[in-house]
Design a protein around this motif. Structure first.
Motif, PDB file in Angstrom:
ATOM      1  N   TYR A  30      14.947 -11.953 -64.314  1.00  0.00           N
ATOM      2  CA  TYR A  30      15.241 -11.141 -65.500  1.00  0.00           C
ATOM      3  C   TYR A  30      14.918  -9.668 -65.242  1.00  0.00           C
ATOM      4  O   TYR A  30      15.718  -8.786 -65.553  1.00  0.00           O
ATOM      5  CB  TYR A  30      14.457 -11.663 -66.713  1.00  0.00           C
ATOM      6  N   THR A  34      18.125  -6.999 -65.375  1.00  0.00           N
ATOM      7  CA  THR A  34      18.107  -6.123 -66.554  1.00  0.00           C
ATOM      8  C   THR A  34      17.648  -4.708 -66.238  1.00  0.00           C
ATOM      9  O   THR A  34      17.692  -3.843 -67.102  1.00  0.00           O
ATOM     10  CB  THR A  34      17.237  -6.713 -67.681  1.00  0.00           C
ATOM     11  N   TRP A 135      26.356  -3.032 -68.945  1.00  0.00           N
ATOM     12  CA  TRP A 135      26.610  -4.455 -68.726  1.00  0.00           C
ATOM     13  C   TRP A 135      27.287  -4.750 -67.388  1.00  0.00           C
ATOM     14  O   TRP A 135      26.841  -5.662 -66.684  1.00  0.00           O
ATOM     15  CB  TRP A 135      27.411  -5.058 -69.875  1.00  0.00           C
ATOM     16  N   ALA A 138      24.658  -4.628 -64.753  1.00  0.00           N
ATOM     17  CA  ALA A 138      23.706  -5.734 -64.881  1.00  0.00           C
ATOM     18  C   ALA A 138      24.318  -7.031 -64.351  1.00  0.00           C
ATOM     19  O   ALA A 138      23.660  -7.796 -63.643  1.00  0.00           O
ATOM     20  CB  ALA A 138      23.283  -5.893 -66.340  1.00  0.00           C
TER      21      ALA A 138
END
Length: 149
Positions: A30, A34, A135, A138
């Motif tokens: 994560y 992120t 996005w 990511a």
């Protein structure tokens, strides 16, 4: 009045769904993918349905949410409820009530070349461009993380 727009993104990852799910939601994974949104971001809490989870920046500010739905290897639905500012949960300011609750849904689907991860995200208009820019970065980080040996 609630003012949100839904954005949609997807990526195909050449890896087993178990790998994608695990690397996306693990603490280390994560933090890696992120970082495209905020370098040093992390979460506190649980991905289990009904649980509270906090998405935080290195300063400790961020968002507070609950896990609305959790179907392992298929669907994860996050219900964003408010901001965290200076360590305090904000569920009621105009800044929050203008968009909350807002959903962020992840779907995992088998395709010929691997797993398609699709994201639907409710977003306040002032954050739309930031999300449109962040996005894709990511998702490429997530793809690389899952496809490496």
């Amino acid at each position: 009045m609630r003012n949100v727009k839904q954005l949609n993104f997807s990526v195909v990852i050449n890896a087993p769904v178990q790998t994608v799910w695990q690397r996306m939601l693990s603490d280390v994974g994560y933090r890696h993918w992120t970082s495209a949104f905020c370098e040093g971001s992390y979460f506190k809490g649980s991905w289990q349905q009904g649980e509270t989870i906090r998405f935080l920046s290195p300063s400790g500010d961020g968002m507070v949410a609950t896990i609305a739905e959790h179907i392992p290897l298929e669907l994860l639905s996050i219900k964003h409820l408010g901001f965290i500012v200076a360590g305090v949960d904000d569920f009621s300011s105009d800044n929050v009530t203008s968009w909350a609750p807002a959903f962020e849904n992840y779907r995992f689907r088998a395709v010929d070349s691997g797993i398609e991860v699709s994201i639907e995200q409710d977003i306040a208009p002032q954050y739309e461009q930031y999300m449109q820019d962040s996005w894709p970065k990511a998702l490429q980080k997530l793809k690389a993380l899952c496809e490496q040996g």
